[in-house]
Design an enzyme around this catalytic site. Sequence first.
Site, PDB file in Angstrom:
ATOM      1  N   PRO A  32       5.068  -4.899   4.584  1.00 38.88           N
ATOM      2  CA  PRO A  32       4.546  -5.714   5.024  1.00 38.88           C
ATOM      3  C   PRO A  32       3.655  -5.749   3.745  1.00 38.88           C
ATOM      4  O   PRO A  32       3.306  -4.542   2.778  1.00 38.88           O
ATOM      5  CB  PRO A  32       3.458  -5.013   5.629  1.00 38.88           C
ATOM      6  CG  PRO A  32       4.430  -3.792   6.123  1.00 38.88           C
ATOM      7  CD  PRO A  32       5.788  -4.493   6.019  1.00 38.88           C
ATOM      8  N   ASN A  33       2.737  -7.118   3.251  1.00 43.46           N
ATOM      9  CA  ASN A  33       1.705  -7.209   2.267  1.00 43.46           C
ATOM     10  C   ASN A  33       2.853  -7.235   0.852  1.00 43.46           C
ATOM     11  O   ASN A  33       2.020  -7.711  -0.287  1.00 43.46           O
ATOM     12  CB  ASN A  33       0.202  -5.960   2.101  1.00 43.46           C
ATOM     13  CG  ASN A  33      -0.329  -5.694   3.198  1.00 43.46           C
ATOM     14  OD1 ASN A  33      -0.620  -6.822   3.751  1.00 43.46           O
ATOM     15  ND2 ASN A  33      -0.120  -4.528   3.637  1.00 43.46           N
TER      16      ASN A  33
ATOM     17  N   ARG B 211      -2.341 -10.175  -5.733  1.00 46.58           N
ATOM     18  CA  ARG B 211      -3.854  -9.343  -5.613  1.00 46.58           C
ATOM     19  C   ARG B 211      -3.291  -7.271  -5.981  1.00 46.58           C
ATOM     20  O   ARG B 211      -2.499  -7.320  -6.067  1.00 46.58           O
ATOM     21  CB  ARG B 211      -4.206  -9.341  -4.375  1.00 46.58           C
ATOM     22  CG  ARG B 211      -3.862 -10.208  -3.158  1.00 46.58           C
ATOM     23  CD  ARG B 211      -5.355 -10.421  -2.675  1.00 46.58           C
ATOM     24  NE  ARG B 211      -5.252 -11.857  -1.574  1.00 46.58           N
ATOM     25  CZ  ARG B 211      -6.099 -13.108  -2.682  1.00 46.58           C
ATOM     26  NH1 ARG B 211      -7.240 -12.653  -3.218  1.00 46.58           N
ATOM     27  NH2 ARG B 211      -6.229 -14.130  -2.109  1.00 46.58           N
TER      28      ARG B 211
ATOM     29  N   TYR C 166       0.033  -1.794  -8.349  1.00 48.70           N
ATOM     30  CA  TYR C 166       1.430  -2.406  -8.080  1.00 48.70           C
ATOM     31  C   TYR C 166       1.670  -3.530  -9.242  1.00 48.70           C
ATOM     32  O   TYR C 166       3.436  -3.588  -9.024  1.00 48.70           O
ATOM     33  CB  TYR C 166       1.546  -3.461  -6.508  1.00 48.70           C
ATOM     34  CG  TYR C 166       1.345  -2.412  -5.724  1.00 48.70           C
ATOM     35  CD1 TYR C 166       1.847  -0.999  -5.285  1.00 48.70           C
ATOM     36  CD2 TYR C 166       0.543  -2.394  -5.013  1.00 48.70           C
ATOM     37  CE1 TYR C 166       1.697  -0.258  -4.417  1.00 48.70           C
ATOM     38  CE2 TYR C 166      -0.806  -1.799  -4.060  1.00 48.70           C
ATOM     39  CZ  TYR C 166       0.449  -0.330  -3.488  1.00 48.70           C
ATOM     40  OH  TYR C 166       0.529   0.336  -2.849  1.00 48.70           O
TER      41      TYR C 166
ATOM     42  N   ASN D 179      12.200  -1.589   0.924  1.00 46.14           N
ATOM     43  CA  ASN D 179      10.946  -0.684   0.958  1.00 46.14           C
ATOM     44  C   ASN D 179      10.368  -0.890   2.225  1.00 46.14           C
ATOM     45  O   ASN D 179       9.448  -2.109   2.212  1.00 46.14           O
ATOM     46  CB  ASN D 179      10.488  -1.419  -0.149  1.00 46.14           C
ATOM     47  CG  ASN D 179       8.719  -1.119  -0.427  1.00 46.14           C
ATOM     48  OD1 ASN D 179       8.551  -0.678   0.421  1.00 46.14           O
ATOM     49  ND2 ASN D 179       8.531  -1.987  -1.543  1.00 46.14           N
TER      50      ASN D 179
ATOM     51  N   GLU E 294      16.396   4.007   0.413  1.00 44.01           N
ATOM     52  CA  GLU E 294      14.242   3.373   0.677  1.00 44.01           C
ATOM     53  C   GLU E 294      13.902   3.594  -0.591  1.00 44.01           C
ATOM     54  O   GLU E 294      14.199   4.227  -1.800  1.00 44.01           O
ATOM     55  CB  GLU E 294      14.157   4.970   1.441  1.00 44.01           C
ATOM     56  CG  GLU E 294      12.414   4.341   1.923  1.00 44.01           C
ATOM     57  CD  GLU E 294      11.665   5.984   2.370  1.00 44.01           C
ATOM     58  OE1 GLU E 294      12.205   5.967   2.921  1.00 44.01           O
ATOM     59  OE2 GLU E 294      10.662   6.217   1.761  1.00 44.01           O
TER      60      GLU E 294
ATOM     61  N   HIS F 216      10.534   2.690  -3.697  1.00 45.57           N
ATOM     62  CA  HIS F 216       9.073   2.392  -3.734  1.00 45.57           C
ATOM     63  C   HIS F 216       8.607   1.957  -5.340  1.00 45.57           C
ATOM     64  O   HIS F 216       8.877   2.516  -5.847  1.00 45.57           O
ATOM     65  CB  HIS F 216       8.140   3.022  -2.760  1.00 45.57           C
ATOM     66  CG  HIS F 216       8.389   3.982  -1.722  1.00 45.57           C
ATOM     67  ND1 HIS F 216       8.241   3.254  -0.812  1.00 45.57           N
ATOM     68  CD2 HIS F 216       9.689   5.008  -1.179  1.00 45.57           C
ATOM     69  CE1 HIS F 216       8.298   3.560   0.464  1.00 45.57           C
ATOM     70  NE2 HIS F 216       9.188   5.139  -0.136  1.00 45.57           N
TER      71      HIS F 216
ATOM     72  N   ARG G 163       0.263  10.368  -4.588  1.00 42.37           N
ATOM     73  CA  ARG G 163      -0.728   9.018  -4.219  1.00 42.37           C
ATOM     74  C   ARG G 163      -1.102  10.324  -2.790  1.00 42.37           C
ATOM     75  O   ARG G 163      -1.327  11.638  -2.942  1.00 42.37           O
ATOM     76  CB  ARG G 163      -0.455   7.885  -3.991  1.00 42.37           C
ATOM     77  CG  ARG G 163       0.538   7.318  -4.806  1.00 42.37           C
ATOM     78  CD  ARG G 163       0.676   6.507  -4.231  1.00 42.37           C
ATOM     79  NE  ARG G 163      -0.331   5.137  -4.049  1.00 42.37           N
ATOM     80  CZ  ARG G 163      -0.012   3.781  -3.333  1.00 42.37           C
ATOM     81  NH1 ARG G 163       0.615   2.742  -3.279  1.00 42.37           N
ATOM     82  NH2 ARG G 163      -1.103   3.205  -3.032  1.00 42.37           N
TER      83      ARG G 163
HETATM   84  O1  CA2 Z   1       5.060   1.545  -3.264  1.00 45.61           O
HETATM   85  C1  CA2 Z   1       5.426   1.029  -2.868  1.00 45.61           C
HETATM   86  O2  CA2 Z   1       6.413  -0.294  -2.764  1.00 45.61           O
HETATM   87  C2  CA2 Z   1       4.671   0.883  -0.853  1.00 45.61           C
HETATM   88  O3  CA2 Z   1       5.495   0.924  -0.438  1.00 45.61           O
HETATM   89  C3  CA2 Z   1       3.529   0.005  -1.634  1.00 45.61           C
HETATM   90  C4  CA2 Z   1       2.704   0.151  -0.105  1.00 45.61           C
HETATM   91  C5  CA2 Z   1       2.386   1.030   0.246  1.00 45.61           C
HETATM   92  O4  CA2 Z   1       1.945   1.118   1.547  1.00 45.61           O
HETATM   93  C6  CA2 Z   1       3.102   2.492   0.267  1.00 45.61           C
HETATM   94  O5  CA2 Z   1       2.337   3.825   0.843  1.00 45.61           O
HETATM   95  C7  CA2 Z   1       4.419   2.274  -0.756  1.00 45.61           C
HETATM   96  C8  CA2 Z   1       2.000  -1.219   0.540  1.00 45.61           C
HETATM   97  C9  CA2 Z   1       2.247  -2.132   0.031  1.00 45.61           C
HETATM   98  C10 CA2 Z   1       1.259  -3.588  -0.357  1.00 45.61           C
HETATM   99  O6  CA2 Z   1       1.024  -4.179  -1.433  1.00 45.61           O
HETATM  100  C11 CA2 Z   1       0.291  -4.845  -2.312  1.00 45.61           C
HETATM  101  C12 CA2 Z   1       0.751  -5.668  -2.910  1.00 45.61           C
HETATM  102  C13 CA2 Z   1      -0.258  -6.406  -3.792  1.00 45.61           C
HETATM  103  C14 CA2 Z   1      -1.755  -6.416  -3.226  1.00 45.61           C
HETATM  104  C15 CA2 Z   1      -1.693  -5.876  -1.840  1.00 45.61           C
HETATM  105  C16 CA2 Z   1      -1.031  -4.955  -1.639  1.00 45.61           C
END
Ligand code: CA2
Length: 145
Positions: free
Chosen positions: A9-10, A17, A22, A73, A97, A99, A106
């Site tokens: 997700p996201n 964003r 990221y 991921n 896996e 990230h 974090r």
């Molecule tokens: O570091 C990673 O790849 C994560 O899987 C990213 C997730 C986070 O919940 C994990 O703890 C670590 C969040 C992905 C959200 O991606 C976004 C990208 C752009 C703007 C907002 C969110």
Amino acid sequence: MKFLILHGPNLNLLGVREPGVYGSKTLADINSSLEELAAVLGCELSIFQSNGEGALVDAIQAAALDCRGILINPAAYTHTSIAIRDALSAVGLPCVEVHLSNIHRREEFRHTSLVVPIAVGQICGFGHDSYLLGLRALYNHVKNR
Ligand code: CA2
């Protein structure tokens, strides 16, 4: 040799964003880099992103039909989803896996992964290179076993 690449997700918002957190690369950029690496390695990819837990579980189950491994991921589901972990465990395909960020430096709630105990391993903290390192690791693992 075909691998499933799963984005949780996201991750569809990457580069659009919060580039400060990221990075500025989009999901399409990451997917292109993965396809380039797959061509060098001589493997095939099936790439899927979903914001839904059920859709990710369906994709994992379907991978059992024609894939040799899964690069995932799980994003926020990493820390919460017993359903994704159970699906990965049930299909029994080797899984890596990845990230973008180093989840261990974090917030505390990101330090736990429900997925990593059933994965071959975890790569985190290298931005989009985490995916490329992960694909190489998965490919080598499958080829050498
Ligand atoms: O570091 C990673 O790849 C994560 O899987 C990213 C997730 C986070 O919940 C994990 O703890 C670590 C969040 C992905 C959200 O991606 C976004 C990208 C752009 C703007 C907002 C969110």
